[in-house]
Design an enzyme around this catalytic site. Structure first.
Site, PDB file in Angstrom:
ATOM      1  N   CYS A  56      37.932  45.312  44.015  1.00  0.00           N
ATOM      2  CA  CYS A  56      36.956  45.577  42.954  1.00  0.00           C
ATOM      3  C   CYS A  56      35.672  44.795  43.238  1.00  0.00           C
ATOM      4  CB  CYS A  56      37.515  45.136  41.609  1.00  0.00           C
ATOM      5  SG  CYS A  56      38.984  46.037  41.094  1.00  0.00           S
ATOM      6  N   GLU A  58      34.178  42.647  41.438  1.00  0.00           N
ATOM      7  CA  GLU A  58      34.283  41.231  41.087  1.00  0.00           C
ATOM      8  C   GLU A  58      34.912  40.420  42.220  1.00  0.00           C
ATOM      9  OE1 GLU A  58      34.915  43.468  37.119  1.00  0.00           O
ATOM     10  OE2 GLU A  58      35.359  43.788  39.240  1.00  0.00           O
ATOM     11  N   ARG A  84      27.234  54.175  33.554  1.00  0.00           N
ATOM     12  CA  ARG A  84      28.397  53.971  32.684  1.00  0.00           C
ATOM     13  C   ARG A  84      28.313  52.677  31.900  1.00  0.00           C
ATOM     14  NH1 ARG A  84      33.385  53.886  35.936  1.00  0.00           N
ATOM     15  NH2 ARG A  84      32.069  53.507  37.743  1.00  0.00           N
ATOM     16  N   CYS A  90      39.330  44.572  35.420  1.00  0.00           N
ATOM     17  CA  CYS A  90      40.724  45.018  35.367  1.00  0.00           C
ATOM     18  C   CYS A  90      41.638  43.789  35.289  1.00  0.00           C
ATOM     19  CB  CYS A  90      41.059  45.857  36.601  1.00  0.00           C
ATOM     20  SG  CYS A  90      41.189  44.916  38.143  1.00  0.00           S
ATOM     21  N   CYS A  93      41.535  41.473  38.408  1.00  0.00           N
ATOM     22  CA  CYS A  93      40.290  40.700  38.463  1.00  0.00           C
ATOM     23  C   CYS A  93      40.272  39.607  37.403  1.00  0.00           C
ATOM     24  CB  CYS A  93      39.079  41.618  38.313  1.00  0.00           C
ATOM     25  SG  CYS A  93      38.793  42.616  39.786  1.00  0.00           S
ATOM     26  N   TYR A 127      49.267  32.309  33.122  1.00  0.00           N
ATOM     27  CA  TYR A 127      49.473  31.258  34.104  1.00  0.00           C
ATOM     28  C   TYR A 127      48.131  30.974  34.755  1.00  0.00           C
ATOM     29  CZ  TYR A 127      50.691  29.152  38.571  1.00  0.00           C
ATOM     30  OH  TYR A 127      50.755  28.324  39.652  1.00  0.00           O
ATOM     31  N   TRP A 129      46.577  29.526  37.974  1.00  0.00           N
ATOM     32  CA  TRP A 129      46.843  29.126  39.350  1.00  0.00           C
ATOM     33  C   TRP A 129      46.160  27.813  39.685  1.00  0.00           C
ATOM     34  CZ3 TRP A 129      43.385  29.616  43.777  1.00  0.00           C
ATOM     35  CH2 TRP A 129      44.016  29.362  44.997  1.00  0.00           C
TER      36      TRP A 129
END
Length: 137
Positions: A56, A58, A84, A90, A93, A127, A129
């Site tokens: 994507c 991002e 748009r 998403c 991401c 979570y 990371w």
């Protein structure tokens, strides 16, 4: 979960829209992203669609920023081609952005209802990371 939104970086939205309108052509590049770095620069990128799951906009943006020496991002926005408008990240991401930049603001919404929210608000109870990077007590 934080419910407070922050001022929208309109210059960032315009930068992403400009890239979406001029660089997104055909089916391979349909989304543009822009981020403001900690030092105030704006970095832009486009997605690289591929049927195997290309990245994507991002995610491309994270690498583009790093290639330009920007490892701290403050705010990000994604804009779709064909006018748009702003498109929220998403799920993948959202997780990656949270992992890399836990303090990141993400611009979401549409039209005059745009707002900047903490990335954690888009992925509550997740979570993190980045926890593995914390120093032991």
């Amino acid at each position: 979960m934080t419910t407070q939104s922050h001022p929208v970086d309109q210059e960032l939205v315009r930068a992403a829209a400009r890239v979406a309108g001029t660089r997104c052509r055909g089916d391979n590049h349909t989304m543009a992203a822009a981020a403001r770095t900690r030092d105030g620069r704006i970095v832009t990128a486009v997605n690289a669609y591929h049927f195997t799951g290309g990245p994507c906009a991002e995610l491309v943006l994270i690498g583009t920023a790093a290639a330009q020496g920007a490892y701290e991002l403050d705010t990000v926005v994604a804009v779709g081609d064909r006018a748009r408008g702003v498109v929220p990240p998403c799920g993948r991401c959202r997780q990656v952005l949270l992992d890399y930049f836990p303090g990141l603001e993400v611009i979401v919404g549409e039209g005059d209802r745009l707002r900047a929210v903490p990335i954690g608000d888009l992925l509550p109870a997740s979570y993190v990371w980045a926890d593995h990077q914390l120093e032991d007590g």
